[in-house]
Design an enzyme around this catalytic site. Structure first.
Site, PDB file in Angstrom:
ATOM      1  N   ASP A  93       0.003  -0.153 -12.616  1.00 30.82           N
ATOM      2  CA  ASP A  93       0.174  -1.180 -11.597  1.00 30.82           C
ATOM      3  C   ASP A  93      -1.165  -1.881 -11.451  1.00 30.82           C
ATOM      4  OD1 ASP A  93       2.546  -1.581  -9.310  1.00 30.82           O
ATOM      5  OD2 ASP A  93       0.609  -2.401  -8.718  1.00 30.82           O
ATOM      6  N   ARG A  99      -2.186 -11.103   5.743  1.00 32.64           N
ATOM      7  CA  ARG A  99      -2.788 -10.075   4.883  1.00 32.64           C
ATOM      8  C   ARG A  99      -4.269 -10.325   4.621  1.00 32.64           C
ATOM      9  NH1 ARG A  99       1.861  -8.614   0.341  1.00 32.64           N
ATOM     10  NH2 ARG A  99       3.511  -8.101   1.830  1.00 32.64           N
TER      11      ARG A  99
END
Length: 292
Positions: free
Chosen positions: A149, A48
């Site tokens: 979030d 990632r």
């Protein structure tokens, strides 16, 4: 992953990623977002963050992490955090919670306020909204939902409310027809949540580790599902203790199936099926403070 005695990963990789680099990443994401990365996540982290190195043109993990630690931009800190956040979700995930929510909101005083604290790409807050519509048999129930979030990318997806049609595979045809609009032409194979549902929800970035969440009001329900598993026990306890004064005395806290809050806080007691309510002693204290 095997490493040499110097900590260099074996095998050919585009970027060198040592055990020391991984430990730096673990420390940074824990400090920034409270996420406790397991030792088994080294390959995931490499995959990632290697994308961030390519995107920024930085040639090594050492240089990338140095720049973050020495005053990285807000944008890059955001990208770093987004890259390491896992967002697994679906509509009506852990379906047993939604009939409990429906029964609860039908019995309490309006208007009703609900906080979805790990909203991801929006499936969970939209499931809450659909439950409210069904409970009150209207597309405009007396319910307001705050969906938060830490990951800004997933919040944008949620706010748009556009999904591939296969995301509805496990949903009844009646529910899908009532709450979604099918795309046509270039949008074939996509669906969009009805505007009435989107108007019920406010999407907002919140880092649960920050001292100021920017969240106000008293909530009838808080959904905090499948996010605490990424935090260590002390962090879990601090977050749960901060939830308590934001809840109405009869409010419900919904947890994920693999999460157990009984040993990390005394603010809540288990009601059943990973649903918690305020401990009677905590509830009495909050009621007295609100009358003062």
């Amino acid at each position: 992953m095997k490493t040499t005695t110097q900590g260099r990963a074996e095998g050919s990789k585009e970027f060198e990623f040592t055990a020391r680099d991984f430990e730096r990443v673990r420390a940074l994401i824990h400090k920034k977002a409270g996420i406790a990365l397991a030792e088994s996540k080294q390959e995931m982290v490499y995959s990632r963050l290697a994308r961030r190195l390519r995107a920024t043109g930085i040639g090594s993990f050492v240089s990338y992490l140095d720049q973050l630690e020495q005053g990285g931009s807000d944008e890059e800190w955001e990208a770093f955090t987004n890259a390491l956040t896992t967002n697994l979700t679906s509509f009506f995930r852990e379906a047993h919670h939604f009939p409990i929510l429906a029964d609860h909101i039908k019995k309490i005083k309006e208007p009703i306020e609900i906080w979805c604290s790990a909203a991801s790409t929006g499936e969970e807050p939209y499931s809450i909204a659909m439950t409210a519509c069904e409970a009150f048999n209207t597309l405009t129930p007396p319910v307001r939902i705050i969906a938060t979030d830490i990951d800004t990318n997933v919040l944008n997806t949620g706010a748009n409310g556009v999904y591939s049609i296969d995301r509805l595979d496990k949903m009844s045809p009646e529910r899908a027809k009532r709450f979604f609009l099918r795309g046509k032409g270039a949008r074939e194979g996509m669906v969009r949540v009805r505007p009435e549902l989107r108007q019920m929800i406010t999407f907002k970035q919140v880092n649960l580790l920050e001292s100021n969440w920017g969240i106000s009001g008293q909530f009838d329900a808080i959904f905090c599902r499948n996010v605490m598993i990424y935090f260590d026990k002390p962090t879990q306890g601090k977050i749960l203790d901060r939830f308590a004064p934001l809840m109405k005395p009869d409010g419900l806290l919904f947890a994920g199936h693999s999460e157990n809050f009984l040993y990390v806080t005394d603010a809540f007691k288990l009601r059943g099926k990973t649903v918690y309510e305020l401990d009677p002693n905590k509830k009495a204290g909050l009621s007295q403070s609100r009358r003062a």
